[in-house]
Write a protein that holds these residues in place. Structure first.
Motif, PDB file in Angstrom:
ATOM      1  N   ALA A  43     -27.966 -47.813-101.427  1.00 10.44           N
ATOM      2  CA  ALA A  43     -26.536 -47.681-101.093  1.00 10.44           C
ATOM      3  C   ALA A  43     -25.820 -49.012-101.334  1.00 10.44           C
ATOM      4  N   ARG A  46     -25.181 -49.368-104.976  1.00  9.50           N
ATOM      5  CA  ARG A  46     -24.027 -48.560-105.406  1.00  9.50           C
ATOM      6  C   ARG A  46     -22.719 -49.278-105.039  1.00  9.50           C
ATOM      7  N   GLY A  47     -22.719 -49.856-103.858  1.00 13.66           N
ATOM      8  CA  GLY A  47     -21.542 -50.604-103.425  1.00 13.66           C
ATOM      9  C   GLY A  47     -21.259 -51.781-104.359  1.00 13.66           C
ATOM     10  N   LEU A  90     -25.403 -57.161 -92.533  1.00 15.09           N
ATOM     11  CA  LEU A  90     -24.474 -57.967 -93.342  1.00 15.09           C
ATOM     12  C   LEU A  90     -23.482 -58.768 -92.504  1.00 15.09           C
ATOM     13  N   LEU A 167     -19.385 -47.830 -94.455  1.00 17.67           N
ATOM     14  CA  LEU A 167     -20.548 -47.411 -95.259  1.00 17.67           C
ATOM     15  C   LEU A 167     -21.117 -46.071 -94.798  1.00 17.67           C
ATOM     16  N   GLY A 170     -20.511 -38.760 -96.534  1.00 16.77           N
ATOM     17  CA  GLY A 170     -19.360 -37.856 -96.493  1.00 16.77           C
ATOM     18  C   GLY A 170     -19.467 -36.745 -95.469  1.00 16.77           C
ATOM     19  N   ASP A 187     -15.258 -48.273 -97.629  1.00 22.57           N
ATOM     20  CA  ASP A 187     -16.150 -47.776 -98.675  1.00 22.57           C
ATOM     21  C   ASP A 187     -15.684 -48.314-100.017  1.00 22.57           C
ATOM     22  N   SER A 192     -15.518 -41.430-103.107  1.00 24.21           N
ATOM     23  CA  SER A 192     -16.604 -40.792-102.344  1.00 24.21           C
ATOM     24  C   SER A 192     -15.966 -39.746-101.424  1.00 24.21           C
ATOM     25  N   THR A 194     -16.378 -39.556 -98.335  1.00 26.08           N
ATOM     26  CA  THR A 194     -15.898 -40.308 -97.163  1.00 26.08           C
ATOM     27  C   THR A 194     -14.499 -40.856 -97.416  1.00 26.08           C
TER      28      THR A 194
END
Ligand code: ATP
Length: 265
Positions: A43, A46-47, A90, A167, A170, A187, A192, A194
């Motif tokens: 993930a 992808r971000g 993070l 993050l 959906g 996001d 997305s 979401t």
């Protein structure tokens, strides 16, 4: 022969991708200490990809969404900030600071459950100064109907009027919306599910979003309720997402021009 290769992964500060590598290491560390799920690494990747085509900076559209989000958090009766492993790994200190300024408790809520993960995230948040962490005690959790994943186990989210979901997947955003909750999403992917379902979509990296929201919250905290309502009413999420997509198109167009100049010179 003795292994002479450097096993110390410290990143030279002048490395062109210093920041990106630094946060990758935080995610890897998070995985080693159980807070981050293996899928969390994917993930994150992808971000990063979306961040690249956004120019790895906080755009004006993101700033507009952040301002509306802070106004919404300050106006909400019972807001909650949902925390998963990636976010905790993070930006733990920033989560705690924002939570305190806008008075929105943190609730751990996971898609990928694993024994010890909640405790690992709780430890990270506590070390960052959190004193009120929801979602950690089994006996306090209830199930949200209409959701199959582990995300259905919630504590205060069930009664919240506003949920900030960094993050996110959906399905849960859709469920929260169907239950009448207002949702703030962070996001990097502006298309997305979401991002599309949320009321306020911040298309930016969480590592830049939280410090910026903390700054905005310090400014907006002294405003009157009516002024906050005006900020919120002036924000149009659909238009803002479309403007963000335009920015991505412009950025890629500019990169197309630049891409081969370096090689030619
Ligand atoms: P959806 O179900 O909403 O369509 P998805 O299936 O892509 O989304 P996940 O795989 O759970 O959802 O991924 C989480 C999302 O988080 C991705 O869209 C990704 O771009 C985003 N993301 C990952 N890292 C960051 C980050 N540091 N800051 C902001 N967003 C991020």
């Amino acid at each position: 022969m003795k292994e002479k290769r450097n096993q110390n992964h410290s990143i030279p500060k002048d490395h062109p991708r210093y920041k990106s590598l630094k946060y990758r290491h935080k995610i890897i560390e998070g995985m080693k200490n159980l807070a981050v799920a293996e899928a969390g690494l994917i993930a994150h990747g992808r971000g990063e990809c979306f961040d690249y085509i956004l120019g790895e900076r906080t755009n004006e559209t993101a700033k507009k969404a952040m301002k509306a989000a802070v106004a919404a958090l300050l106006l909400a009766k019972s807001p909650i900030i949902s925390v998963n492993g990636n976010t905790a790994a993070l930006v733990p200190k920033e989560l705690v600071e924002l939570s305190e300024i806008v008075n929105a408790p943190l609730e751990i809520n996971l898609f990928y459950y694993k024994e010890g993960r909640i405790e690992a995230i709780k430890k990270i948040l506590e070390e960052a100064g959190a004193t009120d962490i929801r979602g950690t005690l089994k006996e306090k959790l209830v199930e949200i109907e209409g959701l199959e994943s582990n995300r259905r186990f919630v504590q205060s989210i069930i009664d919240a009027d506003l949920v900030m979901v960094p993050l996110e997947d959906g399905d849960r955003t859709e469920t929260l919306k169907k239950r009448g909750k207002n949702v703030i999403a962070v996001d990097l992917n502006p298309i997305s599910r979401t991002a599309i379902w949320a009321d306020i979509t911040i298309v930016d990296n969480i590592i830049r979003t939280l410090p910026e929201m903390i700054k905005i919250a310090k400014d907006l905290k002294s405003l009157e309720k009516e002024q906050l309502i005006t900020i919120l009413n002036n924000f149009d999420n659909k238009k803002n997402i479309i403007d963000t997509l335009e920015l991505i198109k412009e950025y890629i167009e500019a990169q197309k021009e630049n891409a081969f100049k370096i090689l030619k010179s």
